[in-house]
Design a protein around this motif. Structure first.
Motif, PDB file in Angstrom:
ATOM      1  N   TYR A   1       0.793  -1.227   0.000  1.00  0.00           N
ATOM      2  CA  TYR A   1       0.000   0.000   0.000  1.00  0.00           C
ATOM      3  C   TYR A   1       0.827   1.280   0.000  1.00  0.00           C
ATOM      4  CZ  TYR A   1      -3.822  -3.142   1.015  1.00  0.00           C
ATOM      5  OH  TYR A   1      -4.738  -4.158   0.940  1.00  0.00           O
ATOM      6  N   GLY A   2       2.128   1.173   0.120  1.00  0.00           N
ATOM      7  CA  GLY A   2       2.974   2.362   0.154  1.00  0.00           C
ATOM      8  C   GLY A   2       3.094   2.901   1.569  1.00  0.00           C
ATOM      9  N   ASN A   3       3.676   4.058   1.693  1.00  0.00           N
ATOM     10  CA  ASN A   3       3.918   4.672   2.994  1.00  0.00           C
ATOM     11  C   ASN A   3       2.685   5.452   3.444  1.00  0.00           C
ATOM     12  OD1 ASN A   3       5.283   5.359   5.286  1.00  0.00           O
ATOM     13  ND2 ASN A   3       6.399   7.053   4.348  1.00  0.00           N
ATOM     14  N   VAL A   4       1.693   4.742   3.974  1.00  0.00           N
ATOM     15  CA  VAL A   4       0.452   5.347   4.435  1.00  0.00           C
ATOM     16  C   VAL A   4       0.249   5.011   5.911  1.00  0.00           C
ATOM     17  CG1 VAL A   4      -0.640   5.292   2.158  1.00  0.00           C
ATOM     18  CG2 VAL A   4      -0.939   3.370   3.696  1.00  0.00           C
ATOM     19  N   THR A   5      -0.689   5.690   6.536  1.00  0.00           N
ATOM     20  CA  THR A   5      -0.966   5.429   7.947  1.00  0.00           C
ATOM     21  C   THR A   5      -1.753   4.127   8.091  1.00  0.00           C
ATOM     22  OG1 THR A   5      -3.069   6.619   7.957  1.00  0.00           O
ATOM     23  CG2 THR A   5      -1.068   7.910   8.402  1.00  0.00           C
ATOM     24  N   ILE A   6      -1.787   3.619   9.288  1.00  0.00           N
ATOM     25  CA  ILE A   6      -2.507   2.376   9.552  1.00  0.00           C
ATOM     26  C   ILE A   6      -4.008   2.562   9.338  1.00  0.00           C
ATOM     27  CG2 ILE A   6      -2.735   2.744  12.042  1.00  0.00           C
ATOM     28  CD1 ILE A   6      -2.024  -0.627  10.327  1.00  0.00           C
ATOM     29  N   ARG A   7      -4.530   3.733   9.589  1.00  0.00           N
ATOM     30  CA  ARG A   7      -5.955   4.009   9.350  1.00  0.00           C
ATOM     31  C   ARG A   7      -6.287   3.938   7.864  1.00  0.00           C
ATOM     32  NH1 ARG A   7      -7.629   2.697  13.984  1.00  0.00           N
ATOM     33  NH2 ARG A   7      -6.843   3.955  15.667  1.00  0.00           N
ATOM     34  N   GLU A   8      -5.377   4.433   7.026  1.00  0.00           N
ATOM     35  CA  GLU A   8      -5.596   4.392   5.582  1.00  0.00           C
ATOM     36  C   GLU A   8      -5.551   2.956   5.062  1.00  0.00           C
ATOM     37  OE1 GLU A   8      -3.894   8.284   3.508  1.00  0.00           O
ATOM     38  OE2 GLU A   8      -2.479   7.425   4.964  1.00  0.00           O
ATOM     39  N   ILE A   9      -4.745   2.122   5.666  1.00  0.00           N
ATOM     40  CA  ILE A   9      -4.695   0.719   5.265  1.00  0.00           C
ATOM     41  C   ILE A   9      -6.035   0.056   5.539  1.00  0.00           C
ATOM     42  CG2 ILE A   9      -3.693  -1.532   5.861  1.00  0.00           C
ATOM     43  CD1 ILE A   9      -0.998  -0.093   6.045  1.00  0.00           C
ATOM     44  N   GLY A  10      -6.625   0.350   6.666  1.00  0.00           N
ATOM     45  CA  GLY A  10      -7.944  -0.192   6.984  1.00  0.00           C
ATOM     46  C   GLY A  10      -8.995   0.237   5.977  1.00  0.00           C
ATOM     47  N   GLN A  11      -8.865   1.433   5.440  1.00  0.00           N
ATOM     48  CA  GLN A  11      -9.822   1.925   4.449  1.00  0.00           C
ATOM     49  C   GLN A  11      -9.580   1.315   3.073  1.00  0.00           C
ATOM     50  OE1 GLN A  11      -9.210   6.134   4.675  1.00  0.00           O
ATOM     51  NE2 GLN A  11     -10.256   6.331   6.634  1.00  0.00           N
ATOM     52  N   LYS A  12      -8.344   0.911   2.777  1.00  0.00           N
ATOM     53  CA  LYS A  12      -8.011   0.389   1.450  1.00  0.00           C
ATOM     54  C   LYS A  12      -8.208  -1.114   1.329  1.00  0.00           C
ATOM     55  CE  LYS A  12      -4.735   3.957   0.235  1.00  0.00           C
ATOM     56  NZ  LYS A  12      -3.491   4.233  -0.464  1.00  0.00           N
ATOM     57  N   MET A  13      -8.231  -1.829   2.435  1.00  0.00           N
ATOM     58  CA  MET A  13      -8.339  -3.293   2.390  1.00  0.00           C
ATOM     59  C   MET A  13      -9.787  -3.739   2.260  1.00  0.00           C
ATOM     60  SD  MET A  13      -5.557  -4.647   5.135  1.00  0.00           S
ATOM     61  CE  MET A  13      -5.368  -6.273   4.438  1.00  0.00           C
ATOM     62  N   ARG A  14      -9.952  -4.955   1.732  1.00  0.00           N
ATOM     63  CA  ARG A  14     -11.256  -5.600   1.656  1.00  0.00           C
ATOM     64  C   ARG A  14     -11.159  -6.932   2.402  1.00  0.00           C
ATOM     65  NH1 ARG A  14     -14.509  -3.320  -2.045  1.00  0.00           N
ATOM     66  NH2 ARG A  14     -15.886  -5.121  -2.198  1.00  0.00           N
ATOM     67  N   CYS A  15     -12.239  -7.319   3.014  1.00  0.00           N
ATOM     68  CA  CYS A  15     -12.291  -8.603   3.715  1.00  0.00           C
ATOM     69  C   CYS A  15     -12.325  -9.721   2.682  1.00  0.00           C
ATOM     70  CB  CYS A  15     -13.525  -8.664   4.606  1.00  0.00           C
ATOM     71  SG  CYS A  15     -13.697 -10.227   5.491  1.00  0.00           S
ATOM     72  N   MET A  16     -11.494 -10.736   2.880  1.00  0.00           N
ATOM     73  CA  MET A  16     -11.459 -11.847   1.927  1.00  0.00           C
ATOM     74  C   MET A  16     -12.612 -12.825   2.159  1.00  0.00           C
ATOM     75  SD  MET A  16      -7.430 -12.535   1.436  1.00  0.00           S
ATOM     76  CE  MET A  16      -7.692 -13.412  -0.096  1.00  0.00           C
ATOM     77  N   LYS A  17     -13.297 -12.690   3.293  1.00  0.00           N
ATOM     78  CA  LYS A  17     -14.417 -13.586   3.575  1.00  0.00           C
ATOM     79  C   LYS A  17     -15.730 -13.027   3.020  1.00  0.00           C
ATOM     80  CE  LYS A  17     -16.690 -16.051   7.328  1.00  0.00           C
ATOM     81  NZ  LYS A  17     -16.750 -16.256   8.767  1.00  0.00           N
ATOM     82  N   CYS A  18     -16.036 -11.754   3.339  1.00  0.00           N
ATOM     83  CA  CYS A  18     -17.307 -11.166   2.902  1.00  0.00           C
ATOM     84  C   CYS A  18     -17.144 -10.211   1.721  1.00  0.00           C
ATOM     85  CB  CYS A  18     -17.995 -10.456   4.058  1.00  0.00           C
ATOM     86  SG  CYS A  18     -17.122  -8.989   4.663  1.00  0.00           S
ATOM     87  N   ASP A  19     -15.901  -9.910   1.319  1.00  0.00           N
ATOM     88  CA  ASP A  19     -15.570  -9.048   0.176  1.00  0.00           C
ATOM     89  C   ASP A  19     -16.085  -7.615   0.336  1.00  0.00           C
ATOM     90  OD1 ASP A  19     -14.165  -8.791  -2.234  1.00  0.00           O
ATOM     91  OD2 ASP A  19     -16.029  -8.874  -3.377  1.00  0.00           O
ATOM     92  N   LYS A  20     -16.192  -7.147   1.563  1.00  0.00           N
ATOM     93  CA  LYS A  20     -16.612  -5.772   1.820  1.00  0.00           C
ATOM     94  C   LYS A  20     -15.425  -4.988   2.372  1.00  0.00           C
ATOM     95  CE  LYS A  20     -21.435  -6.475   2.139  1.00  0.00           C
ATOM     96  NZ  LYS A  20     -21.620  -6.923   0.795  1.00  0.00           N
ATOM     97  N   GLY A  21     -15.362  -3.706   2.077  1.00  0.00           N
ATOM     98  CA  GLY A  21     -14.267  -2.881   2.543  1.00  0.00           C
ATOM     99  C   GLY A  21     -14.663  -1.853   3.577  1.00  0.00           C
ATOM    100  N   GLU A  22     -15.953  -1.540   3.651  1.00  0.00           N
ATOM    101  CA  GLU A  22     -16.391  -0.461   4.537  1.00  0.00           C
ATOM    102  C   GLU A  22     -16.393  -0.822   6.015  1.00  0.00           C
ATOM    103  OE1 GLU A  22     -20.080  -2.232   2.528  1.00  0.00           O
ATOM    104  OE2 GLU A  22     -18.151  -1.523   1.862  1.00  0.00           O
ATOM    105  N   TYR A  23     -16.236  -2.091   6.343  1.00  0.00           N
ATOM    106  CA  TYR A  23     -16.253  -2.516   7.740  1.00  0.00           C
ATOM    107  C   TYR A  23     -14.859  -2.821   8.288  1.00  0.00           C
ATOM    108  CZ  TYR A  23     -21.165  -3.078   6.596  1.00  0.00           C
ATOM    109  OH  TYR A  23     -22.444  -2.852   6.174  1.00  0.00           O
TER     110      TYR A  23
END
Length: 90
Positions: A32-54
């Motif tokens: 993800y590059g040099n970003v904050t941990i909060r930004e990583i949470g916003q950029k990732m998607r869950c591999m189980k439910c395929d949602k990113g907003e949670y």
């Protein structure tokens, strides 16, 4: 100092399906590059439910028994998908 050098682990959790995974911060930085941990949470998607907003991400310092019992999700490779689009001439 980078989180990896400080012995920290990244804890990423999906609030919808309650899946928690642990990552090495250096590997997340590679993806993800040099970003904050909060930004990583916003950029990732869950591999189980395929949602990113949670998704929620945080850094922690594993100590004692927790440091031994953590199973990290490790980066194997980064693949780039080449998608070709065609169109017919009029």
């Amino acid at each position: 100092m980078h989180a990896h050098n400080a012995g920290q682990a990244a804890k990423v959790r999906c609030g919808l399906c309650s899946v928690t995974r642990f990552y090495k911060p250096a590997e997340l930085r590679e993806v993800y590059g040099n970003v904050t941990i909060r930004e990583i949470g916003q950029k990732m998607r869950c591999m189980k439910c395929d949602k990113g907003e949670y998704m929620d991400a945080d850094l922690l310092v594993p100590l004692g028994a927790e440091a031994i019992s953590i199973k990290y999700r490790r980066l194997v490779r980064i693949e780039f998908l080449r998608h070709i689009v065609w169109r017919d001439e009029p």
